[in-house]
Design an enzyme around this catalytic site. Structure first.
Site, PDB file in Angstrom:
ATOM      1  N   LYS A 134       0.752  -1.296   0.020  1.00  0.00           N
ATOM      2  CA  LYS A 134       0.054  -0.008   0.086  1.00  0.00           C
ATOM      3  C   LYS A 134       0.859   1.087  -0.018  1.00  0.00           C
ATOM      4  O   LYS A 134       0.374   2.385  -0.770  1.00  0.00           O
ATOM      5  CB  LYS A 134      -0.988   0.011   1.174  1.00  0.00           C
ATOM      6  CG  LYS A 134      -2.136  -1.161   0.976  1.00  0.00           C
ATOM      7  CD  LYS A 134      -3.166  -0.799   1.866  1.00  0.00           C
ATOM      8  CE  LYS A 134      -4.441  -1.701   1.655  1.00  0.00           C
ATOM      9  NZ  LYS A 134      -5.405  -1.637   2.676  1.00  0.00           N
ATOM     10  N   LYS A 181      -5.238 -11.273  -6.850  1.00  0.00           N
ATOM     11  CA  LYS A 181      -6.721 -11.065  -6.219  1.00  0.00           C
ATOM     12  C   LYS A 181      -7.709 -10.258  -6.422  1.00  0.00           C
ATOM     13  O   LYS A 181      -7.309  -9.087  -6.867  1.00  0.00           O
ATOM     14  CB  LYS A 181      -6.165 -10.855  -4.600  1.00  0.00           C
ATOM     15  CG  LYS A 181      -6.951 -10.777  -3.415  1.00  0.00           C
ATOM     16  CD  LYS A 181      -6.428 -10.432  -2.270  1.00  0.00           C
ATOM     17  CE  LYS A 181      -6.275  -8.763  -2.126  1.00  0.00           C
ATOM     18  NZ  LYS A 181      -6.048  -8.353  -0.822  1.00  0.00           N
ATOM     19  N   LYS A 212     -10.643  -4.498  -3.574  1.00  0.00           N
ATOM     20  CA  LYS A 212     -11.498  -3.312  -3.946  1.00  0.00           C
ATOM     21  C   LYS A 212     -10.602  -2.103  -4.234  1.00  0.00           C
ATOM     22  O   LYS A 212     -10.713  -1.258  -4.835  1.00  0.00           O
ATOM     23  CB  LYS A 212     -12.250  -2.811  -2.592  1.00  0.00           C
ATOM     24  CG  LYS A 212     -11.609  -2.731  -1.289  1.00  0.00           C
ATOM     25  CD  LYS A 212     -12.593  -2.780  -0.076  1.00  0.00           C
ATOM     26  CE  LYS A 212     -11.981  -3.536   1.087  1.00  0.00           C
ATOM     27  NZ  LYS A 212     -12.888  -3.847   1.885  1.00  0.00           N
TER      28      LYS A 212
HETATM   29  P1  TYM Z   1     -10.680  -6.493   4.527  1.00  0.00           P
HETATM   30  O1  TYM Z   1     -11.685  -5.506   4.913  1.00  0.00           O
HETATM   31  O2  TYM Z   1      -9.817  -6.045   3.168  1.00  0.00           O
HETATM   32  O3  TYM Z   1     -11.460  -7.791   3.834  1.00  0.00           O
HETATM   33  C1  TYM Z   1     -12.491  -8.628   4.578  1.00  0.00           C
HETATM   34  C2  TYM Z   1     -12.200 -10.179   4.312  1.00  0.00           C
HETATM   35  O4  TYM Z   1     -12.218 -10.582   3.006  1.00  0.00           O
HETATM   36  C3  TYM Z   1     -11.093 -11.194   2.871  1.00  0.00           C
HETATM   37  N1  TYM Z   1     -10.810 -10.927   1.523  1.00  0.00           N
HETATM   38  C4  TYM Z   1     -10.904 -12.137   0.377  1.00  0.00           C
HETATM   39  N2  TYM Z   1     -11.078 -13.466   0.549  1.00  0.00           N
HETATM   40  C5  TYM Z   1     -10.845 -14.266  -0.616  1.00  0.00           C
HETATM   41  N3  TYM Z   1     -10.559 -13.760  -1.765  1.00  0.00           N
HETATM   42  C6  TYM Z   1     -10.371 -12.330  -1.794  1.00  0.00           C
HETATM   43  N4  TYM Z   1     -10.006 -11.865  -2.944  1.00  0.00           N
HETATM   44  C7  TYM Z   1     -10.432 -11.481  -0.858  1.00  0.00           C
HETATM   45  N5  TYM Z   1     -10.402 -10.250  -0.678  1.00  0.00           N
HETATM   46  C8  TYM Z   1     -10.648  -9.964   0.660  1.00  0.00           C
HETATM   47  C9  TYM Z   1     -10.062 -10.914   3.509  1.00  0.00           C
HETATM   48  O5  TYM Z   1      -9.161 -11.735   3.887  1.00  0.00           O
HETATM   49  C10 TYM Z   1     -10.730 -10.550   5.078  1.00  0.00           C
HETATM   50  O6  TYM Z   1     -11.094 -11.655   5.675  1.00  0.00           O
HETATM   51  N6  TYM Z   1      -7.191  -6.177   7.813  1.00  0.00           N
HETATM   52  C11 TYM Z   1      -8.449  -6.784   7.448  1.00  0.00           C
HETATM   53  C12 TYM Z   1      -9.613  -6.347   8.613  1.00  0.00           C
HETATM   54  C13 TYM Z   1      -9.483  -6.661  10.085  1.00  0.00           C
HETATM   55  C14 TYM Z   1      -9.696  -7.713  10.684  1.00  0.00           C
HETATM   56  C15 TYM Z   1      -9.474  -7.490  12.066  1.00  0.00           C
HETATM   57  C16 TYM Z   1      -9.754  -9.288  10.166  1.00  0.00           C
HETATM   58  C17 TYM Z   1      -9.155  -5.960  11.035  1.00  0.00           C
HETATM   59  N7  TYM Z   1      -9.080  -6.362  12.170  1.00  0.00           N
HETATM   60  C18 TYM Z   1      -9.023  -8.668  12.790  1.00  0.00           C
HETATM   61  C19 TYM Z   1      -9.846 -10.298  10.956  1.00  0.00           C
HETATM   62  C20 TYM Z   1      -9.609  -9.955  12.595  1.00  0.00           C
HETATM   63  C21 TYM Z   1      -8.834  -6.363   5.937  1.00  0.00           C
HETATM   64  O7  TYM Z   1      -8.374  -5.277   5.603  1.00  0.00           O
HETATM   65  O8  TYM Z   1      -9.974  -7.003   5.687  1.00  0.00           O
END
Ligand code: TYM
Length: 334
Positions: free
Chosen positions: A114, A197, A200
């Site tokens: 990022k 992947k 967004k």
């Molecule tokens: P975020 O908001 O980017 O994504 C939410 C969840 O979606 C999953 N994901 C995917 N899984 C499969 N294929 C894809 N292409 C794909 N894109 C996204 C992500 O792995 C995630 O599970 N850092 C985290 C948010 C967070 C979090 C936490 C997660 C903050 N605190 C504590 C678990 C526990 C994030 O940015 O997810």
């Protein structure tokens, strides 16, 4: 024995979740309500690590929560809340930050990716320490399992290391959390660029299917998804990443194994396969889209559900923080 505790979070950084979020995370969150003690969080504090607009954040936080309820989270069985409404997340973040090495934080690949995009000088300190706040989210609730996609594995590893380090230095306090990652859906890829992947922040709109997309849009995007010239519906990650991704999506949403789908579409070409897949996605997403709109039409009710979730989450979070305070040598808070 009490059920195992599950915690996970999702960022409110877009107007809709996408198919990767749904299959990699949200669908598991819903399923795990049956057998686990579940706590889920819209992580709005993680969303402010990059420049943002407060009104848009406020709206997207509600849209995120509405989609989670519409996808099947049941506030009777699950604690669903917004991170910033439970201030203990920020408090534990500080304590864990003081246990994290600068080099250790520098190795987090998501930060590297990022910050590389905007230039490291433009990146905020918050973006750098983002995974420490994520560890605080998880550890506050003495979480056993964290359902996420593959891209979160490294952050999960940091959470485990910080829990172990704290326990070792200050006495047994935190549970060491395990990642809960289903390999078949852990990395849903971009429909236009099937070796990357679905994301967004980096996919083009044509490469992403949004949970809130209109049926016509979903059909068009799937019809245009990149495949290959071979013309046979079979899974092969290296040689046929596009078709393999579509097969995985089809299998996960329909409950039919990939092998059965391969047999069903053997010799039929990609046209019929894509048409049928589009209907499977539309059937899964259209009801969620409709229910999301209903939740968003009653913001008072939605806000009350979230406030009650925060109240319940805070009971657990406060208890953990009072142990942490004691172990760290801080006086008890009032
Ligand atoms: P975020 O908001 O980017 O994504 C939410 C969840 O979606 C999953 N994901 C995917 N899984 C499969 N294929 C894809 N292409 C794909 N894109 C996204 C992500 O792995 C995630 O599970 N850092 C985290 C948010 C967070 C979090 C936490 C997660 C903050 N605190 C504590 C678990 C526990 C994030 O940015 O997810």
């Amino acid at each position: 024995m009490a059920n195992r505790r599950v915690f996970s979070g999702i960022q409110p950084t877009a107007d809709s979740f996408h198919l990767g979020n749904y299959l990699g995370a949200v669908k598991q969150w819903v399923d795990l309500q049956e057998t686990r003690d579940t706590i889920y969080c819209v992580v709005d504090m993680h969303a402010v690590t990059v420049p943002y607009d407060p009104e848009l954040l406020r709206r997207r936080t509600r849209v995120a929560a509405a989609q989670l309820l519409a996808a099947g989270l049941d506030p009777e069985r699950t604690i669903l809340f917004v991170q910033s409404q439970v201030p203990e997340h920020a408090e534990l973040n500080w304590v864990l930050g003081c246990l994290t090495g600068f080099g250790e934080a520098s190795r987090m690949t998501q930060f590297k990716d990022k910050s590389a995009k905007g230039g490291a000088d433009q990146a905020s300190v918050g973006l750098f320490t983002y995974p420490i706040l994520q560890a605080a989210d998880i550890l506050l609730y003495k979480t056993n399992e964290v359902p996420v996609g593959e891209d979160q594995r490294q952050h999960l590893e940091l959470s485990r290391n910080l829990a172990q380090r704290f326990n070792h230095r200050f006495g047994e306090t935190f549970v060491i959390p395990d990642a809960y990652i289903l390999p078949a859906v852990a990395k849903i890829t971009d429909l236009q660029d099937p070796t990357s992947k679905m994301s967004k922040s980096s996919s083009a709109p044509q490469g992403i299917i949004d949970l809130l997309d209109e049926p016509g849009v979903i059909r068009r995007k799937i019809a245009r998804a990149v495949t290959d010239a071979e013309g046979s519906v079979r899974a092969d990650d290296a040689a046929k990443p596009g078709v393999t991704n579509l097969l995985r999506i089809f299998a996960a949403l329909s409950g039919q194994p990939v092998a059965i789908l391969e047999a069903t579409y053997a010799g039929s070409g990609y046209g019929t396969f894509k048409k049928d897949l589009a209907e499977v996605v539309v059937d899964a997403f259209a009801p969620i889209r409709e229910r999301t709109a209903k939740y968003l039409a009653e913001l008072d009710v939605l806000d009350a559900v979230l406030l009650d979730g925060a109240r319940r989450a805070r009971i657990v979070a406060r208890e953990t923080m009072s142990e942490v305070r004691d172990r760290c040598g801080f006086p008890a808070a009032s």
